[in-house]
Design a protein around this motif. Structure first.
Motif, short mmCIF file in Angstrom:
data_model
loop_
_atom_site.label_atom_id
_atom_site.label_comp_id
_atom_site.label_asym_id
_atom_site.label_seq_id
_atom_site.Cartn_x
_atom_site.Cartn_y
_atom_site.Cartn_z
N HIS A 1 1.16 -0.87 -0.04
CA HIS A 1 0.04 0.14 -0.01
C HIS A 1 0.86 1.51 0.45
O HIS A 1 0.15 2.25 -1.02
N SER A 2 2.05 1.56 0.43
CA SER A 2 2.46 2.31 0.15
C SER A 2 3.25 2.47 -1.06
O SER A 2 3.86 3.82 -1.55
N ASN B 1 0.62 4.05 -3.02
CA ASN B 1 0.41 5.73 -2.08
C ASN B 1 1.71 6.50 -3.35
O ASN B 1 1.14 7.65 -3.70
N ASN C 1 0.37 6.97 -6.50
CA ASN C 1 -0.92 7.62 -6.40
C ASN C 1 -1.50 7.11 -7.17
O ASN C 1 -2.27 7.38 -7.93
N LYS D 1 -5.00 5.28 -6.88
CA LYS D 1 -6.57 5.45 -6.01
C LYS D 1 -7.31 4.20 -6.31
O LYS D 1 -7.16 3.97 -7.39
#
Length: 343
Positions: free
Chosen positions: A334-335, A338, A341, A343
């Protein structure tokens, strides 16, 4: 003297008659040879599609436009008349090879000697996509195929995929929807009949194996991981755990483009949502490849209960036996999402 003259005169007449007959025979033989050896104009293979309700005039026009015959082809006219082609030609797909005889051309169309069409069925997520993909290659419409599927009275979407397998098939362009589906069923039945011993050993039904394979198919494109992932889901089934398979949520949500599954997606109330309902979904979420089905039939036995996509986006996964280890893997992934970017 008169007798001699009469003899010569009679034989002259006979000679003229014989020469005339021989000339006629030679002309007939020569003409016949010319007719039967006359060839089409095309210098390479031509695909000829004759649609339903095509008139003889339209057929001739099509043959001329595709440079198969001349607009004043005597041989075509004669053979057409001989075979009553104006009343007896068949709808179909024909491959007209280079320089075939006009006789063979007329005979082919007259007798409906069609060429089969190869159709590869793979990478299919829904029966709607399946119908559209197959219909593009055949005289059938997508609606014809959907209607035939609906007549089977399935309870859930994609139940058709319990009975067909991805492969390359050969059909006549004019095949009807019912026969098309039946041929796919027959191929599948023969393949599955050879898997009976493996099915007994694995302890799950054919339908359960296909449903599980459909999830594995959507989880990875890496052939060397499929049996590992199948083992994870079988471990979860045996432990009476929720499968929590993200692809089932995408299917339930009706959006295969989702790159990130969020809480709002997990809440959808669907029997296909394996975050909400235990066990396998009520039908396959896609048409799994034979290689994926084999991976399930030969799943790897291990202690993993979890897996998560690797943070390097290689397409491979990190596997874990405990929830703590899995959470660490998920955090790394998940990092990485992120950072990109996503989503």
């Amino acid at each position: 003297m008169n007798k001699i003259k009469d003899f010569i005169r009679k034989h002259k007449v006979l000679s003229v008659i014989l020469i005339s007959i021989l000339t006629i025979v030679l002309v007939l033989v020569f003409t016949t040879i010319m007719l039967f050896t006359s060839t089409t104009n095309n210098k390479s293979e031509v695909d000829l599609y004759i649609y339903p309700n095509t008139t003889y005039k339209e057929l001739c026009s099509k043959l001329q436009k595709q440079n198969i015959i001349n607009d004043n082809s005597l041989s075509f006219a004669l053979f057409s008349n001989l075979f009553s082609l104006d009343k007896n030609f068949k709808t179909g797909y024909y491959v007209i090879k280079k320089d075939i005889s006009v006789y063979s051309l007329v005979k082919k169309i007259r007798n409906g000697e069609q060429q089969t069409i190869r159709i590869t069925i793979n990478n299919v997520r829904t029966t709607d996509i399946f119908a559209g993909k197959v219909a593009k290659k055949l005289l059938l419409s997508k609606e014809d195929i959907i209607k035939a599927i609906d007549s089977l009275n399935y309870s859930y979407p994609n139940e058709l995929f319990y009975h067909i397998l991805p492969d390359t098939y050969e059909f006549y362009w004019t095949v009807n929807a019912k026969d098309l589906i039946q041929r796919l069923f027959n191929f599948s039945d023969k393949w599955w009949n050879k898997q009976q011993n493996r099915i007994k050993n694995i302890g799950y039904t054919k339908e359960e194996i296909i449903a599980l394979a459909s999830i594995v198919q959507e989880e990875t494109v890496k052939e060397d991981e499929k049996s590992l992932i199948a083992g994870v889901y079988i471990n979860r089934l045996k432990s009476d755990m929720l499968l929590q398979a993200d692809p089932t949520v995408k299917f339930a949500y009706g959006d295969f483009t989702l790159q990130r599954i969020r809480l709002e997606h997990l809440r959808i109330d669907s029997p296909f949502n394996t975050y909400k309902y235990k066990g396998l979904p009520p039908a396959p979420i896609c048409l799994p490849d034979i290689s994926t089905i084999k991976a399930v039939l030969n799943y790897k036995q291990h202690n993993y209960l979890y897996f998560c996509a690797k943070e390097d986006f290689s397409g491979y996964h990190n596997f874990a036996s405990t929830v703590q280890e899995h959470n660490l893997n998920a955090k790394k992934y998940h990092s990485a999402l992120n950072k990109r970017n996503i989503k």
